[in-house]
Scaffold this motif. Structure first.
Motif, PDB file in Angstrom:
ATOM      1  N   SER A   1       7.090 -10.766 -20.636  1.00 33.94           N
ATOM      2  CA  SER A   1       8.413 -10.959 -20.044  1.00 33.94           C
ATOM      3  C   SER A   1       8.487 -12.156 -19.096  1.00 33.94           C
ATOM      4  CB  SER A   1       8.830  -9.695 -19.304  1.00 33.94           C
ATOM      5  OG  SER A   1       7.911  -9.425 -18.277  1.00 33.94           O
ATOM      6  N   THR A   2       7.433 -12.466 -18.361  1.00 28.73           N
ATOM      7  CA  THR A   2       7.495 -13.592 -17.437  1.00 28.73           C
ATOM      8  C   THR A   2       7.243 -14.884 -18.195  1.00 28.73           C
ATOM      9  OG1 THR A   2       5.156 -13.331 -16.906  1.00 28.73           O
ATOM     10  CG2 THR A   2       6.716 -12.208 -15.484  1.00 28.73           C
ATOM     11  N   ARG A   3       8.168 -15.810 -18.052  1.00 26.86           N
ATOM     12  CA  ARG A   3       8.083 -17.070 -18.797  1.00 26.86           C
ATOM     13  C   ARG A   3       8.190 -18.244 -17.825  1.00 26.86           C
ATOM     14  NH1 ARG A   3       8.978 -16.172 -24.409  1.00 26.86           N
ATOM     15  NH2 ARG A   3       9.394 -13.982 -24.764  1.00 26.86           N
ATOM     16  N   HIS A   4       7.400 -19.275 -18.087  1.00 23.65           N
ATOM     17  CA  HIS A   4       7.382 -20.467 -17.257  1.00 23.65           C
ATOM     18  C   HIS A   4       7.623 -21.687 -18.145  1.00 23.65           C
ATOM     19  CE1 HIS A   4       5.626 -18.024 -14.069  1.00 23.65           C
ATOM     20  NE2 HIS A   4       4.795 -17.540 -14.981  1.00 23.65           N
TER      21      HIS A   4
END
Length: 75
Positions: free
Chosen positions: A30-33
C-alpha cells in the motif's frame, strides 16, 4: 565460447525469475513512493519494488561482467 553463452543464459534466466517473483509480490503493497529524476518524477511505486529492481539489475550486471571476464581457453 559455449560456456560463456550458458553462463549468460543462466544469469538472465535467474534475473527474469527474480523479476517475476518481485512483480507478483509487489502488487498488494500500500505505501508507494516516487523518485525524483532531475525535473521529472517516476510513477508511485512500492519501496520494496524499487529495491528489488536494483537487485535484479545488479544480478544482471554482475553475472554479465563475470561471464565476459572469464579467461579464453585455447585448445
Amino acid at each position: 565460447m559455449l560456456l560463456r553463452i550458458k553462463l549468460l543464459a543462466i544469469s538472465f534466466t535467474s534475473s527474469l525469475a527474480l523479476l517475476l517473483m518481485l512483480c507478483l509480490g509487489a502488487q498488494n503493497l500500500s505505501t508507494r513512493h516516487s523518485i525524483q529524476l532531475g525535473s521529472s518524477k517516476t510513477a508511485p511505486l512500492p519501496a520494496g519494488f524499487l529495491v528489488g529492481v536494483s537487485i535484479v539489475i545488479g544480478v544482471i550486471s554482475g553475472g554479465s561482467t563475470a561471464t565476459l571476464l572469464l579467461p579464453i581457453r585455447r585448445p
